[in-house]
Each structure stands twice: as C-alpha cells, then as structure tokens.
Motif scaffolding. Structure first.
Motif, PDB file in Angstrom:
ATOM      1  N   ALA A 247       4.886  -0.726  -6.007  1.00 56.82           N
ATOM      2  CA  ALA A 247       3.941  -1.651  -6.630  1.00 56.82           C
ATOM      3  C   ALA A 247       4.504  -2.205  -7.939  1.00 56.82           C
ATOM      4  O   ALA A 247       4.363  -3.391  -8.229  1.00 56.82           O
ATOM      5  N   GLN A 248       5.169  -1.363  -8.723  1.00 61.58           N
ATOM      6  CA  GLN A 248       5.773  -1.815  -9.978  1.00 61.58           C
ATOM      7  C   GLN A 248       6.852  -2.856  -9.712  1.00 61.58           C
ATOM      8  O   GLN A 248       6.943  -3.866 -10.413  1.00 61.58           O
TER       9      GLN A 248
ATOM     10  N   ILE B 203      -1.860  -5.384  -7.244  1.00 65.11           N
ATOM     11  CA  ILE B 203      -1.223  -6.342  -6.343  1.00 65.11           C
ATOM     12  C   ILE B 203      -2.304  -6.927  -5.436  1.00 65.11           C
ATOM     13  O   ILE B 203      -3.029  -6.193  -4.767  1.00 65.11           O
TER      14      ILE B 203
ATOM     15  N   LEU C  62      -1.137  -0.365  -3.437  1.00 63.54           N
ATOM     16  CA  LEU C  62      -0.818  -1.678  -4.010  1.00 63.54           C
ATOM     17  C   LEU C  62      -2.032  -2.290  -4.690  1.00 63.54           C
ATOM     18  O   LEU C  62      -1.925  -2.825  -5.802  1.00 63.54           O
TER      19      LEU C  62
ATOM     20  N   ALA D 291      -2.769  -0.828  -7.990  1.00 66.96           N
ATOM     21  CA  ALA D 291      -1.789  -1.222  -9.003  1.00 66.96           C
ATOM     22  C   ALA D 291      -1.925  -2.692  -9.400  1.00 66.96           C
ATOM     23  O   ALA D 291      -1.127  -3.208 -10.180  1.00 66.96           O
TER      24      ALA D 291
ATOM     25  N   THR E 284       3.712   3.962  -5.761  1.00 66.83           N
ATOM     26  CA  THR E 284       3.544   3.502  -7.141  1.00 66.83           C
ATOM     27  C   THR E 284       4.735   2.671  -7.602  1.00 66.83           C
ATOM     28  O   THR E 284       4.578   1.584  -8.157  1.00 66.83           O
TER      29      THR E 284
ATOM     30  N   LYS F  59      -0.625   2.626   1.969  1.00 71.46           N
ATOM     31  CA  LYS F  59       0.192   1.597   1.320  1.00 71.46           C
ATOM     32  C   LYS F  59      -0.702   0.549   0.671  1.00 71.46           C
ATOM     33  O   LYS F  59      -0.527   0.180  -0.486  1.00 71.46           O
TER      34      LYS F  59
END
Length: 163
Positions: free
Chosen positions: A130-131, A159, A154, A157, A127, A150
């Motif tokens: 991703a941020q 991405i 992503l 989130a 998490t 993974k």
C-alpha cells in the motif's frame, strides 16, 4: 519505504519500467507502464513470489499464468502496475507450502491445506504494498484480486479501489 532505483525492462509483453523499493526488512519490486500519477482505475495486481510457479515451472499452481495475464493486460492498456511481494506460501514460507501439499492432494483448497498443516490460511501483510502504491499517486486502482485481505489492507491505507 524508500524508492531505490528505476530501470526499463524489455519483456515478451513489452517495455516496462521496474522500480525497486526497500525498507529495513524487505525489497518490493514494481513493474509498471504508462503515466500513473493522477490516473483513475489503474489496473493493479499484488503478486506474491512463488518458487514452484516462477522458478520450477510447476503445473501444481497458476502463479506464472497469473503474472503473464497481468503483464498482458497492462501491455494491452499501455498502463498498469504489478507489485511483486516476497511472501511465498501466502506469507507462511516455502516449508508451509511443502507441508500443505499432502492436504491439497486430499482435495483441500490451498488456504485450507495451510491450516491443516498448522499454518494460517493467510499470513501476508500488504502494508508495504500500500505504501508503494501510494507513492505513485494514482487517483484509484482496479485491483486484480478477489482476496478480501488484500482489498481491506489497501483501503485501510487510503488506496481508493474501483470495482
């Protein structure tokens, strides 16, 4: 997740920018090169810390080789990003790594060895990674990983990942 500082870092692969992020529980280090904002298919590696590979030069893992290859790819393209996460032993910690070695010696893959030792096969949380990636405002990344955990983290989130 807050950006704390930037600096340049001379490496044997070239000049990278190091950016340090932190929240109340962890620090995340990014090594990157090039203008990433708005870029498509940016080479991206999420790399977990590895005491054996990075500090002890162990021949039992390939973590250092993976990091070297990632840095070489970024240097060759003059663009890309590595997100270094403090998640030893697939997020289980160093004790789990030590306890899993006996099972790995019997021929189990690392994830299976963790499970045989009583730990989750995958305990990492992506998490925060991703941020951090989102803060670079890249249009999309080319994720250097076959780890579906993974990838899913992503994507969930927001991405965008190129195949």
């Amino acid at each position: 997740m807050q950006k704390l500082a930037d600096t340049t870092l001379k490496t044997r692969f070239g000049l990278f920018t190091e950016t340090l992020f932190a929240d109340t529980q962890q620090e995340i280090i990014c090594l990157h090169m090039g203008n990433l904002k708005g870029a498509n298919a940016v080479y991206c590696r999420l790399h977990s810390s590895c005491i054996y590979g990075h500090y002890f030069n162990s021949l039992e893992c390939d973590c250092q080789q993976q990091m070297d290859q990632a840095m070489q790819q970024i240097a060759a393209k003059s663009a890309g990003i590595i997100v270094l996460l403090d998640q030893e032993g697939k997020g289980n910690g160093h004790l789990a790594l030590i306890k899993s070695k006996a099972f790995k010696a019997k021929g189990l893959k690392q994830a299976e060895a963790y499970q045989a030792a009583g730990y989750p096969a995958e305990a990492r949380d992506f998490t925060a990674a991703a941020q951090v990636l989102a803060s670079f405002e890249m249009a999309s990344v080319n994720l250097d990983s076959s780890n579906e955990h993974k990838r899913a983290a992503l994507i969930s989130a927001g991405i965008k990942i190129e195949d």
